[in-house]
Design a protein around this motif. Sequence first.
Motif, mmCIF file in Angstrom:
data_model
loop_
_atom_site.group_PDB
_atom_site.id
_atom_site.type_symbol
_atom_site.label_atom_id
_atom_site.label_comp_id
_atom_site.label_asym_id
_atom_site.label_seq_id
_atom_site.Cartn_x
_atom_site.Cartn_y
_atom_site.Cartn_z
ATOM 1 N N PHE A 331 -23.900 -8.134 -19.166
ATOM 2 C CA PHE A 331 -22.782 -7.195 -18.646
ATOM 3 C C PHE A 331 -23.308 -6.052 -17.951
ATOM 4 O O PHE A 331 -24.096 -5.289 -18.734
ATOM 5 C CB PHE A 331 -21.613 -6.784 -19.526
ATOM 6 N N ASP A 333 -21.554 -2.436 -17.343
ATOM 7 C CA ASP A 333 -19.893 -1.862 -17.309
ATOM 8 C C ASP A 333 -20.256 -0.405 -17.259
ATOM 9 O O ASP A 333 -21.335 0.349 -17.394
ATOM 10 C CB ASP A 333 -19.804 -2.389 -18.605
ATOM 11 N N TYR A 394 -16.193 -4.072 -15.966
ATOM 12 C CA TYR A 394 -17.432 -5.103 -16.196
ATOM 13 C C TYR A 394 -17.565 -5.883 -15.013
ATOM 14 O O TYR A 394 -16.775 -6.113 -14.290
ATOM 15 C CB TYR A 394 -16.861 -5.871 -17.462
ATOM 16 N N VAL A 396 -20.475 -9.534 -14.598
ATOM 17 C CA VAL A 396 -21.515 -10.231 -15.211
ATOM 18 C C VAL A 396 -22.422 -10.721 -14.566
ATOM 19 O O VAL A 396 -22.449 -11.035 -13.324
ATOM 20 C CB VAL A 396 -20.797 -11.655 -15.779
ATOM 21 N N ILE A 588 -14.403 -13.028 -15.210
ATOM 22 C CA ILE A 588 -15.169 -12.117 -16.124
ATOM 23 C C ILE A 588 -14.575 -11.980 -17.415
ATOM 24 O O ILE A 588 -15.209 -11.905 -18.599
ATOM 25 C CB ILE A 588 -15.010 -10.358 -15.506
ATOM 26 N N TYR A 591 -15.986 -14.539 -19.873
ATOM 27 C CA TYR A 591 -17.506 -14.144 -20.176
ATOM 28 C C TYR A 591 -17.096 -13.401 -21.272
ATOM 29 O O TYR A 591 -17.990 -13.339 -22.277
ATOM 30 C CB TYR A 591 -18.089 -13.681 -19.145
ATOM 31 N N VAL A 592 -16.079 -12.358 -21.250
ATOM 32 C CA VAL A 592 -15.846 -11.352 -22.384
ATOM 33 C C VAL A 592 -15.301 -12.283 -23.531
ATOM 34 O O VAL A 592 -15.994 -11.916 -24.675
ATOM 35 C CB VAL A 592 -14.928 -10.250 -21.811
#
Length: 612
Positions: A331, A333, A394, A396, A588, A591-592
């Motif tokens: 990530f 961020d 965020y 990716v 996103i 993926y988190v």
Amino acid sequence: MRLPRYIAILPLTLNVIADQSPFSTNPDTSSSTLRRPLKGRFLHVTDIHPDPHYNPGSKVSDGCHKKQKHKGKSTVMPTLSDESDHQEDEGLWRKKEQLAGDWGTPVTECDSPMSLVNMTFEWLKKEWADEVDFVVWTGDNARHDIDRDIPRRPDEIYELNRLMVDLMRDAFPPHVHIVPSIGNNDIYPHNVLAAGPSSISSEYGRIWKPFIPSDYRHVFERGMYFSAEVIPDQLAVISLNTLFWYDSNTLVDGCVDRSSDPGALEMDWLEVQLEELRDREMQVWLTGHVPPHAGNYFETCYLRYGDLALRYQDTIVGHLFGHMNVDHFFFLDVIELEESSKRGLRPNTTAHQRARASGAFGSFGRSANNGLRDELKKDFGEMPGPQAIKLKDYVVVNVGASVIPTYLPGVRVYSYNISGLDDEITIAKKRKHGHRHDKPKDDCSLPEHQDKPHCTFKHKPRYYNKTSPSRSNRPLTPLGYTQFYLPDMDQNKNHQPEWKIEYTTHRVEHLIPSNTSMNLQLQPPPIPLHLLPEYDPILFDPESLTPTKGKAGDEPEGDGEKDVLEMRRSFEKALKKITPWKMKDLTIGSYVKLARKLIADKKMWKQFQNFM
């Protein structure tokens, strides 16, 4: 089984150019225009590193080049499935004299033999020529400079790149867009590149002429980057020259804002591209060779890339890179960028610094990869909780596995949502709007704070939206990817290894249609059905859909019925094995969620390590 919710209602088409030449991939060909259904898939291929000097049976310690005087066979390679066992095997390898295999030698610093290169392109041509819409090809198409007796030369580097272009053009028909990017080993000396126009940019302008739109050829002459519309007026792929941001490049000096350094000028160009694409209501993939890890980029370049990635979150659908030969994601961020601007980046980058010189993760791969593995685990574990996290902060970045067998060769196939593309994309874009961060804590008028993300966000708008393709499943959203790899690399030259699915991010129900009467051209399955493990056409025969009967309406037929049931069980078991992540899409938020699962489940984390 229910259909995936992204199945389309009407077939979609892509304008493509017809030409009599089998190699007419030139974007400017002006022949008759055809309409071709979109496949909803694309390929990511990276780090091929062909080595025409590779010699099976030669010493690995000699770069797999020098033939042994005595007869001998290469050692049997260990299975790359268990970390502790593999570390023991590495120790044995160092004690023994390992010899080069016929198809490549995994977990060494040897490059790709032409046998591996040729069989890879044969597979791409056979399985994917008519199954993908475009190809992202992120560089390093020449061998490493690891043999002092056979030093690299500029003419050899260019010749290998010409060969790879010829193989790409032979493998894919003219309507499949190919988007290459320059790698740190595609130049001489490696890593070092100055701004153009130069002999290097001119040569690649000729080598890549079929792939570079005419509108960008002058830009390419100067900076070796360009943008290509892979779906006209809807989706673009930007090929970035990451060498201007790579801190191993001693001829450049970072990306200081408003400077004339080539890295800064490329960032300025990229921002203009993103703004124009957003104004045209398009989406874009950012692609390049060296990924934006903190230890790879100049500090100013790392911060500016992160700034653009976050400010245009609603326009950038994803980020694809190579170079590191390690299959992983990470990530970018706001919190990390803020911390990086305070600490100056360098203290936590030892693993990346070891990797930069060659573009590989050092000798025997895995021992040098521990730093990256630990860093990812730390980053995933420190993410805010579900109630506190702000997804707008965020993005990716995906780093693909390489064809060169630093571990085992890998090629990745992405699928993306093409359902209702023409109708829905306009609705989504109309809802876009810009946002800015809350009032920052630090005083942005002070010079020491001017490059911090919150200060950049203060005077430049941020564009994000929960309904954009990077945040929710809608047209152009990446739905998942499937990682193919080459196990059984220890086969002799008479038994060619086969490309197989290592894993996929998809759920099982996304891989197969609910019935065979549907038109698969509406939203084809993520990968062609025959590539699934334990696949048999009878499993998708409408007359054999009822598991208790051999044919619809017939009575059970004993052993035949049992055979079909057993085939179904084997098929379901095989699909379960290759779907460890079960992601609904590649947004996103998904993926988190995956990052949290990897930290919470030790078994999943171990599997993630093994895939890396």
